[in-house]
Scaffold this motif. Structure first.
Motif, PDB file in Angstrom:
ATOM      1  N   ARG A   1      26.537   5.192  -2.817  1.00 62.99           N
ATOM      2  CA  ARG A   1      25.173   5.618  -3.119  1.00 62.99           C
ATOM      3  C   ARG A   1      24.819   6.797  -2.225  1.00 62.99           C
ATOM      4  N   GLU A   2      24.118   7.778  -2.799  1.00 60.62           N
ATOM      5  CA  GLU A   2      23.791   8.974  -2.025  1.00 60.62           C
ATOM      6  C   GLU A   2      22.321   9.336  -2.172  1.00 60.62           C
ATOM      7  N   PHE A   3      21.822  10.005  -1.162  1.00 62.43           N
ATOM      8  CA  PHE A   3      20.446  10.483  -1.159  1.00 62.43           C
ATOM      9  C   PHE A   3      20.289  11.629  -2.144  1.00 62.43           C
ATOM     10  N   VAL A   4      19.148  11.639  -2.850  1.00 57.79           N
ATOM     11  CA  VAL A   4      18.839  12.729  -3.776  1.00 57.79           C
ATOM     12  C   VAL A   4      17.606  13.503  -3.316  1.00 57.79           C
ATOM     13  N   ALA A   5      16.507  12.781  -3.092  1.00 64.85           N
ATOM     14  CA  ALA A   5      15.246  13.441  -2.735  1.00 64.85           C
ATOM     15  C   ALA A   5      14.343  12.452  -2.021  1.00 64.85           C
ATOM     16  N   GLY A   6      13.479  12.974  -1.166  1.00 69.27           N
ATOM     17  CA  GLY A   6      12.525  12.130  -0.460  1.00 69.27           C
ATOM     18  C   GLY A   6      11.184  12.821  -0.345  1.00 69.27           C
ATOM     19  N   ILE A   7      10.139  12.014  -0.163  1.00 72.90           N
ATOM     20  CA  ILE A   7       8.787  12.557  -0.072  1.00 72.90           C
ATOM     21  C   ILE A   7       8.009  11.751   0.962  1.00 72.90           C
ATOM     22  N   ASN A   8       7.161  12.444   1.724  1.00 75.97           N
ATOM     23  CA  ASN A   8       6.424  11.758   2.781  1.00 75.97           C
ATOM     24  C   ASN A   8       5.194  11.046   2.217  1.00 75.97           C
ATOM     25  N   TRP A   9       4.405  10.480   3.113  1.00 78.63           N
ATOM     26  CA  TRP A   9       3.312   9.610   2.722  1.00 78.63           C
ATOM     27  C   TRP A   9       2.276  10.301   1.826  1.00 78.63           C
ATOM     28  N   SER A  10       1.977  11.528   2.193  1.00 80.31           N
ATOM     29  CA  SER A  10       0.916  12.234   1.472  1.00 80.31           C
ATOM     30  C   SER A  10       1.431  13.133   0.364  1.00 80.31           C
ATOM     31  N   GLY A  11       2.745  13.312   0.303  1.00 80.85           N
ATOM     32  CA  GLY A  11       3.314  14.215  -0.693  1.00 80.85           C
ATOM     33  C   GLY A  11       3.381  15.652  -0.245  1.00 80.85           C
ATOM     34  N   THR A  12       3.069  15.916   1.014  1.00 83.55           N
ATOM     35  CA  THR A  12       3.054  17.287   1.505  1.00 83.55           C
ATOM     36  C   THR A  12       4.413  17.757   2.005  1.00 83.55           C
ATOM     37  N   PHE A  13       5.351  16.844   2.144  1.00 81.18           N
ATOM     38  CA  PHE A  13       6.704  17.193   2.600  1.00 81.18           C
ATOM     39  C   PHE A  13       7.716  16.577   1.647  1.00 81.18           C
TER      40      PHE A  13
ATOM     41  N   THR B   1       0.855  -1.183   0.000  1.00 78.57           N
ATOM     42  CA  THR B   1       0.000   0.000   0.000  1.00 78.57           C
ATOM     43  C   THR B   1       0.884   1.223   0.000  1.00 78.57           C
ATOM     44  N   MET B   2       0.999   1.849  -1.143  1.00 79.31           N
ATOM     45  CA  MET B   2       1.988   2.898  -1.343  1.00 79.31           C
ATOM     46  C   MET B   2       1.843   4.041  -0.350  1.00 79.31           C
ATOM     47  N   GLU B   3       0.614   4.383  -0.005  1.00 80.08           N
ATOM     48  CA  GLU B   3       0.434   5.550   0.855  1.00 80.08           C
ATOM     49  C   GLU B   3       0.897   5.313   2.286  1.00 80.08           C
ATOM     50  N   HIS B   4       1.317   4.100   2.612  1.00 77.47           N
ATOM     51  CA  HIS B   4       1.851   3.809   3.937  1.00 77.47           C
ATOM     52  C   HIS B   4       3.360   3.989   4.002  1.00 77.47           C
ATOM     53  N   TYR B   5       3.963   4.341   2.867  1.00 79.13           N
ATOM     54  CA  TYR B   5       5.412   4.397   2.788  1.00 79.13           C
ATOM     55  C   TYR B   5       5.903   5.770   2.342  1.00 79.13           C
ATOM     56  N   ARG B   6       7.016   6.168   2.905  1.00 78.83           N
ATOM     57  CA  ARG B   6       7.756   7.295   2.358  1.00 78.83           C
ATOM     58  C   ARG B   6       8.629   6.770   1.225  1.00 78.83           C
ATOM     59  N   LEU B   7       8.925   7.621   0.288  1.00 82.39           N
ATOM     60  CA  LEU B   7       9.684   7.212  -0.897  1.00 82.39           C
ATOM     61  C   LEU B   7      10.868   8.130  -1.096  1.00 82.39           C
ATOM     62  N   GLY B   8      11.937   7.552  -1.599  1.00 83.26           N
ATOM     63  CA  GLY B   8      13.133   8.339  -1.839  1.00 83.26           C
ATOM     64  C   GLY B   8      13.790   7.968  -3.156  1.00 83.26           C
ATOM     65  N   TRP B   9      14.547   8.915  -3.668  1.00 81.04           N
ATOM     66  CA  TRP B   9      15.406   8.681  -4.825  1.00 81.04           C
ATOM     67  C   TRP B   9      16.852   8.802  -4.357  1.00 81.04           C
ATOM     68  N   PHE B  10      17.652   7.884  -4.819  1.00 80.23           N
ATOM     69  CA  PHE B  10      19.073   7.860  -4.521  1.00 80.23           C
ATOM     70  C   PHE B  10      19.824   7.689  -5.832  1.00 80.23           C
ATOM     71  N   ARG B  11      21.127   7.946  -5.811  1.00 77.55           N
ATOM     72  CA  ARG B  11      21.926   7.734  -7.008  1.00 77.55           C
ATOM     73  C   ARG B  11      23.317   7.251  -6.633  1.00 77.55           C
ATOM     74  N   GLN B  12      23.921   6.587  -7.602  1.00 77.30           N
ATOM     75  CA  GLN B  12      25.273   6.091  -7.397  1.00 77.30           C
ATOM     76  C   GLN B  12      26.047   6.225  -8.687  1.00 77.30           C
ATOM     77  N   ALA B  13      27.106   7.005  -8.624  1.00 76.57           N
ATOM     78  CA  ALA B  13      28.015   7.173  -9.758  1.00 76.57           C
ATOM     79  C   ALA B  13      29.131   6.143  -9.639  1.00 76.57           C
ATOM     80  N   PRO B  14      29.784   5.801 -10.735  1.00 75.25           N
ATOM     81  CA  PRO B  14      30.868   4.812 -10.685  1.00 75.25           C
ATOM     82  C   PRO B  14      31.947   5.216  -9.689  1.00 75.25           C
ATOM     83  N   GLY B  15      32.332   4.255  -8.852  1.00 69.95           N
ATOM     84  CA  GLY B  15      33.411   4.501  -7.911  1.00 69.95           C
ATOM     85  C   GLY B  15      33.022   5.320  -6.699  1.00 69.95           C
ATOM     86  N   THR B  16      31.732   5.596  -6.544  1.00 68.26           N
ATOM     87  CA  THR B  16      31.286   6.384  -5.394  1.00 68.26           C
ATOM     88  C   THR B  16      30.230   5.617  -4.606  1.00 68.26           C
TER      89      THR B  16
END
Length: 124
Positions: free
Chosen positions: A45-57, A28-43
């Protein structure tokens, strides 16, 4: 079975835009926070962006603040990352992930489920 599938990556030039999508299923997607991360070669993984359950934060790393926008549509089980004014240093594999925990949204360790990633390459 929890699944996250990213799409939308590709090869673009500096200054271009891309929109990544992440299709989620098996929970149930609305029960979870979601994030985007990225990883460049040789580095790491790092945080990029996150969003709360409702999309308000939303929360962004300093390197993408003002250029990237995270959003979600719980009705169709999708999360997006709109990336504008792309730079060569944005080149990486981008991953979406979800968490039901309550730690800081940028804390990668709390994200239990991950997608396989989509490659973004920005040429100068």
């Amino acid at each position: 079975q929890v699944q996250l599938v990213e799409s939308g990556g590709g090869l673009v030039q500096a200054g271009d835009s891309l929109r990544l999508s992440c299709a989620v299923s098996g929970f149930t997607m609305e029960h979870y926070r979601l994030g985007w991360f990225r990883q460049a070669p040789g580095t790491e993984r790092e945080f990029v962006a996150g969003i709360n359950w409702s999309g308000t934060f939303t929360y962004y790393s300093e390197s993408v603040q003002g250029r990237f926008t995270i959003s979600r549509d719980n009705a169709v089980n999708l999360v997006y990352l709109q990336m504008n004014d792309l730079k060569p240093e944005d080149t990486a594999v981008y991953y979406c992930a979800c968490t039901s925990a309550f730690g800081h949204i940028k804390d990668m360790a709390q994200y239990a489920f991950w997608g396989q990633g989509t490659q973004v390459t920005v040429s100068s």
